[in-house]
Scaffold this motif. Sequence first.
Motif, mmCIF file in Angstrom:
data_model
loop_
_atom_site.group_PDB
_atom_site.id
_atom_site.type_symbol
_atom_site.label_atom_id
_atom_site.label_comp_id
_atom_site.label_asym_id
_atom_site.label_seq_id
_atom_site.Cartn_x
_atom_site.Cartn_y
_atom_site.Cartn_z
ATOM 1 N N VAL A 1 0.846 -1.345 0.008
ATOM 2 C CA VAL A 1 0.048 -0.184 0.093
ATOM 3 C C VAL A 1 0.890 1.155 -0.189
ATOM 4 N N ILE A 12 2.006 20.080 0.934
ATOM 5 C CA ILE A 12 0.985 19.167 1.583
ATOM 6 C C ILE A 12 -0.078 20.147 2.382
ATOM 7 N N ARG A 33 -8.584 21.621 10.754
ATOM 8 C CA ARG A 33 -8.745 20.066 11.302
ATOM 9 C C ARG A 33 -8.088 20.140 12.588
ATOM 10 N N ALA A 84 5.342 6.307 6.491
ATOM 11 C CA ALA A 84 6.429 5.946 5.517
ATOM 12 C C ALA A 84 7.542 6.957 5.285
ATOM 13 N N ASN A 85 7.131 8.110 5.230
ATOM 14 C CA ASN A 85 8.167 9.137 4.986
ATOM 15 C C ASN A 85 8.606 10.016 6.092
ATOM 16 N N LEU A 106 5.383 1.151 8.487
ATOM 17 C CA LEU A 106 4.437 1.028 7.229
ATOM 18 C C LEU A 106 3.022 0.630 7.870
ATOM 19 N N THR A 127 -6.983 9.521 3.914
ATOM 20 C CA THR A 127 -6.200 8.236 3.628
ATOM 21 C C THR A 127 -7.463 6.992 3.525
HETATM 22 C C1 LIG Z 1 -2.692 11.675 1.430
HETATM 23 S S1 LIG Z 1 -1.250 11.774 2.586
HETATM 24 C C2 LIG Z 1 -2.297 11.923 4.317
HETATM 25 C C3 LIG Z 1 -1.441 12.854 5.304
HETATM 26 C C4 LIG Z 1 -2.037 12.994 6.487
HETATM 27 N N1 LIG Z 1 -2.709 11.944 7.174
HETATM 28 C C5 LIG Z 1 -3.022 14.228 6.452
HETATM 29 O O1 LIG Z 1 -4.304 13.942 6.365
HETATM 30 O O2 LIG Z 1 -2.597 15.231 6.081
HETATM 31 C C6 LIG Z 1 -0.814 10.143 2.677
HETATM 32 C C7 LIG Z 1 0.458 9.805 3.598
HETATM 33 O O3 LIG Z 1 0.663 8.436 3.737
HETATM 34 C C8 LIG Z 1 2.135 8.150 3.915
HETATM 35 N N2 LIG Z 1 2.064 6.495 3.392
HETATM 36 C C9 LIG Z 1 1.889 6.127 2.000
HETATM 37 N N3 LIG Z 1 1.931 4.918 2.046
HETATM 38 C C10 LIG Z 1 2.317 4.526 3.254
HETATM 39 C C11 LIG Z 1 2.304 3.229 4.090
HETATM 40 N N4 LIG Z 1 2.343 2.046 3.211
HETATM 41 N N5 LIG Z 1 2.835 3.236 5.214
HETATM 42 C C12 LIG Z 1 2.849 4.445 6.051
HETATM 43 N N6 LIG Z 1 2.542 5.508 5.491
HETATM 44 C C13 LIG Z 1 2.098 5.560 4.183
HETATM 45 C C14 LIG Z 1 2.415 9.184 3.111
HETATM 46 O O4 LIG Z 1 3.945 9.335 3.149
HETATM 47 C C15 LIG Z 1 1.732 10.217 3.323
HETATM 48 O O5 LIG Z 1 2.515 11.150 4.348
#
Ligand SMILES: C[S@@+](CC[C@H](N)C(=O)[O-])C[C@H]1O[C@@H](n2cnc3c(N)ncnc32)[C@H](O)[C@@H]1O
Length: 213
Positions: A1, A12, A33, A84-85, A106, A127
């Motif tokens: 994922v 962002i 938020r 992840a980042n 992750l 997400t």
């Molecule tokens: C759309 S952003 C949402 C960030 C935050 N929750 C927000 O609402 O501002 C998606 C986040 O998921 C993280 N991400 C993507 N795939 C992931 C994974 N497999 N495990 C953990 N984090 C992940 C990305 O690094 C990113 O920060």
Amino acid sequence: VRWGSTPIGDEIQERIRTRVGVSDLNAEDPRSRPARICSDLARLIAEEALSSRFTALDVACGDGLILRELKERFPEAACYGIDANVDQFPAHREVRESGVELFRVLIQDLFDGPPPVRLDVVMMLNTYRSWGDAGLSESELGLPQQVDAWLRANVRHIVLTMTRRQAVVWSAHGFGVQDLGPGEDESRLVRLTKVSRWRAPYEVARSLFGAGG
Ligand SMILES: C[S@@+](CC[C@H](N)C(=O)[O-])C[C@H]1O[C@@H](n2cnc3c(N)ncnc32)[C@H](O)[C@@H]1O
């Protein structure tokens, strides 16, 4: 994922401003938020439904600004974020300095076992509402159901941005659905709390999204 198109950087918040109307940097704005989540948690504490020493985890926390606000507003709380980042977002240094603990974990690993600590509040924003954008591989197609079962089993208060359809499912599982206002795009920001009083799923969906849709 892997949610693909997330900008790793300060942009962002530009995306959040477009989708939600107010960025997380404007935490003093009641429409933001962090403001909406903090005032909901403050209400839970006042109602003795949550300890002021609560633990909170933001799953895929992005830049972590919501966690920073939580830690500022509730200094006794333990605030954790996984992404992840981790440490790729410029804001992470400041977020860590505020007392938030960030981990590079992750999603698929987090939900594969029991929670590492007791979790009173778990957030998953921008997400959860669209697993379709998560780039799930063939072997991960069960992950959305696994996440739901994990949250239901382990967490008292769950803060998600979700669709009407998702809200109906949570309600059918005996969760109270507290609307916290607009989520991203068409989704709603919602707090789910396990309750004993059953409400018809359509009743909840109607109170959240109106009769149509
Ligand atoms: C759309 S952003 C949402 C960030 C935050 N929750 C927000 O609402 O501002 C998606 C986040 O998921 C993280 N991400 C993507 N795939 C992931 C994974 N497999 N495990 C953990 N984090 C992940 C990305 O690094 C990113 O920060």
